[in-house]
Design an enzyme around this catalytic site. Structure first.
Site, short mmCIF file in Angstrom:
data_model
loop_
_atom_site.label_atom_id
_atom_site.label_comp_id
_atom_site.label_asym_id
_atom_site.label_seq_id
_atom_site.Cartn_x
_atom_site.Cartn_y
_atom_site.Cartn_z
N LYS A 1 -4.68 -12.26 3.25
CA LYS A 1 -4.15 -11.62 4.46
C LYS A 1 -5.05 -11.94 5.65
O LYS A 1 -6.25 -12.16 5.48
CB LYS A 1 -4.12 -10.09 4.27
CG LYS A 1 -3.01 -9.59 3.37
CD LYS A 1 -3.04 -8.07 3.31
CE LYS A 1 -1.97 -7.54 2.37
NZ LYS A 1 -0.60 -7.82 2.82
N ARG B 1 5.00 -5.96 -6.76
CA ARG B 1 6.16 -6.12 -7.66
C ARG B 1 5.73 -6.66 -9.01
O ARG B 1 6.38 -6.41 -10.02
CB ARG B 1 7.21 -7.00 -6.98
CG ARG B 1 6.74 -8.39 -6.65
CD ARG B 1 7.62 -9.10 -5.62
NE ARG B 1 7.37 -8.67 -4.25
CZ ARG B 1 8.03 -9.11 -3.19
NH1 ARG B 1 9.01 -9.99 -3.33
NH2 ARG B 1 7.74 -8.68 -1.98
N1 BES Z 1 0.89 -4.00 0.28
C1 BES Z 1 1.65 -4.98 0.94
C2 BES Z 1 2.78 -4.40 1.77
C3 BES Z 1 2.39 -3.77 3.08
C4 BES Z 1 2.08 -4.55 4.17
C5 BES Z 1 2.42 -2.40 3.21
C6 BES Z 1 1.76 -3.95 5.37
C7 BES Z 1 2.12 -1.81 4.42
C8 BES Z 1 1.79 -2.57 5.50
C9 BES Z 1 2.29 -5.91 -0.08
O1 BES Z 1 1.56 -6.16 -1.23
C10 BES Z 1 2.47 -7.23 0.59
O2 BES Z 1 1.49 -7.85 0.90
N2 BES Z 1 3.72 -7.62 0.79
C11 BES Z 1 4.03 -8.84 1.45
C12 BES Z 1 5.16 -9.50 0.71
C13 BES Z 1 5.43 -10.91 1.16
C14 BES Z 1 4.31 -11.80 0.73
C15 BES Z 1 6.73 -11.36 0.55
C16 BES Z 1 4.43 -8.51 2.87
O3 BES Z 1 5.08 -7.50 3.11
O4 BES Z 1 4.03 -9.25 3.77
MN MN Z 2 0.18 -7.75 -0.98
#
Ligand code: BES
Ligand code: MN
Ligand code: ZN
Length: 495
Positions: free
Chosen positions: A263, A337
């Site tokens: 990230k 997931r």
């Molecule tokens: N934990 C995150 C989701 C999230 C992001 C929650 C920002 C709250 C605020 C999750 O594991 C994630 O990183 N999801 C990705 C999925 C994508 C790679 C398809 C996302 O939402 O960017």
């Molecule tokens: Mn994630």
């Protein structure tokens, strides 16, 4: 914090010794024969006070009132939402001044839901996080007395709210703890301690047991971290053994750096909240242990960190989930997931009447619904309706999202049975479609709490959502079961 419900006339309230007395003033307010309500009626008439929710007038040393500090507080129509809004405005007063003992009184009969809302808002407005501070400013409010015209009429709603508060505060505490203070190991210990204190059963599965269970998707997430994973299992038994349980599954990623699909740095600290689903499962069990409803509940928490490392899973790696389905991990940041799909497969062994998972799953859900409603996905209409209603009743609302099969198109993989991500459109829905592949033949719902589990900005911190929704839902299940015939019990023979 401590709550007490009392039948209290305004005259008796005026005689209470406390640090702050709050009189709720709803539309249609009329004075009685006591100093307190007479004062409020005069203030209303003079235009110095309004019944609008949150409008208030502070008084000091009012004649005929024993406590020095008095607040007259408008609560609009006196409904739950208005009471919540009004009581939340007390936050600065509850935190700054020396308010250890509070009496909140109403001369008008409140709906049970509004009494619950008052209790919950008092907790929310006075909660302070202290665990990792050396010289914390401690929570001042220790005790709140709720004075109503007829305590018996609102007793159940009060008891529910007090248990929800205990659960929400437990969830907030664990979600707020920094990732180095809330590792999967510590989360497991918290579950075990909760179980021991409150008469629940708890099983902790470590890396070896999880490997033996074949949870290859969950293990893939954990392999980039030196913190060992935990698969936490909690059991609450409130109904006869034969009664099929509700299974709650909570995403327990104690820190989500994204893994190799790292990230960006801005705001990454907030990924300590990525175990908000897990915290809410724990909080819900805390509330269940207090309320003891006639329902069986199993809690499942796959917990680990998602970090980049030489051993971390890589984009393109294919893993085998507990269900046997192979997964191509195209983006290691779509890790929730992967952890959840194995927990959902595991849930089948309990032959559940319903499975509800809670997860801070997608940024896309934040885009879709913001920070007001959680995303609700459900394969079963009755379950969806119950959860939606529970959320509305508990002022912890959610909103139904679609699950059309067309949304799963993008999850196709050339190298595995399924890919863990689709394209950018409808990201919250495609995540839910991924999970749905791993759900057995039972009603299932998924709550995406990415936008609701915590607040960002100056009020940064966990909310404890959706503990209230879940508790209200489970109380509803218990209620419905009580009215329905018990399974496995023969119907009484007709005479
Ligand atoms: N934990 C995150 C989701 C999230 C992001 C929650 C920002 C709250 C605020 C999750 O594991 C994630 O990183 N999801 C990705 C999925 C994508 C790679 C398809 C996302 O939402 O960017
Ligand atoms: Mn994630
Ligand atoms: Zn995550």
């Amino acid at each position: 914090m401590d709550f007490e419900l009392k039948t209290l006339s305004p005259a008796a309230a005026g005689a209470q010794r406390c640090d702050l007395l709050v009189l709720l003033v709803a539309d249609g307010f009329a004075a009685g024969h006591d100093a307190l309500t007479t004062l409020a009626a005069v203030a209303l008439k003079q235009g110095d006070l309004h019944t609008r929710a949150g409008a208030s007038l502070q008084c000091y040393g009012a004649p005929g009132v024993a406590t020095r500090r008095l607040l007259l507080l408008g609560v609009g129509d006196g409904g739950a939402a208005a009471v919540r809004k009004a009581v939340l405005t007390l936050a600065p007063l509850l935190k700054a001044a020396a308010t250890k003992r509070l009496v909140l009184v109403t001369a008008q009969a409140l709906q049970p839901q509004a009494v619950g809302a008052a209790v919950r808002a008092l907790s929310e407005a006075s909660y302070v996080y202290t665990t990792t501070k050396n010289k914390p400013e401690p929570r001042l409010l220790a005790r709140a007395v709720l004075g109503v015209p007829d305590a018996a009429a609102v007793h159940d709603a009060f008891a529910t709210a007090a248990a929800v508060v205990a659960g929400v505060e437990f969830a907030r505490e664990w979600a707020n703890r920094p990732a180095n203070h809330a590792t999967p190991t510590r989360l497991g210990e918290a579950a075990r301690a909760l179980a021991r204190e409150r008469g629940l059963a708890c099983r902790l599965h470590g890396p070896a047991q999880v490997a033996k269970l074949g949870m290859g998707a969950f293990m893939a997430v954990a392999q980039g971290s030196s913190e060992p994973l935990r698969f936490i299992e909690l059991h609450y038994q409130g109904a006869p053994k034969g009664q099929a349980p509700v299974v709650l599954v909570g995403k327990g990623i104690t820190f989500d750096a994204g893994g190799i699909s790292l990230k960006p740095p801005a705001g990454m600290d907030e990924m300590k909240f990525d175990m908000g689903g897990a915290a809410s499962v724990l909080g819900t069990f805390r509330a269940l242990a207090q309320l003891r409803p006639r329902v069986n509940v199993v809690g499942l928490i796959p917990s680990c960190e998602n970090l980049p490392d030489g051993k971390a899973v890589k984009p393109g790696d294919v893993v085998t989930s507990m269900s046997g389905q192979t997964i191509e991990i195209l983006n290691t940041d779509a890790e929730g997931r992967l952890a959840l799909c194995d927990a959902l497969a595991y849930a089948a062994r309990f032959k559940p009447q319903a499975v509800v998972d809670l997860a801070t799953l997608t940024g896309a859900c934040v885009v879709a619904l913001g920070h007001v409603r959680s995303g609700l996905f459900a394969s079963d209409e009755a379950l969806a309706a119950r959860l939606q209603a529970a959320g509305d009743e508990a002022l912890d609302p959610c909103w139904r999202m679609p699950l059309d099969d067309e949304y799963a198109e993008g999850l196709k993989s050339a190298f595995a049975d399924v890919a863990n991500v689709a394209g950018r459109p409808a990201g919250a829905v495609t995540a839910a479609k991924f999970l749905q592949r791993f759900v057995g033949a039972f009603p299932w719902a998924h709550l995406d709490i990415a936008g609701t589990a915590w607040k960002t900005g100056s009020a940064k911190g966990a909310t404890g959502r959706p503990v209230a929704l879940l508790v209200h839902y489970l109380l509803g299940v218990a209620e419905a079961q009580r009215d329905a015939p018990q399974p496995g019990r023969r119907a009484p023979r007709a005479a």
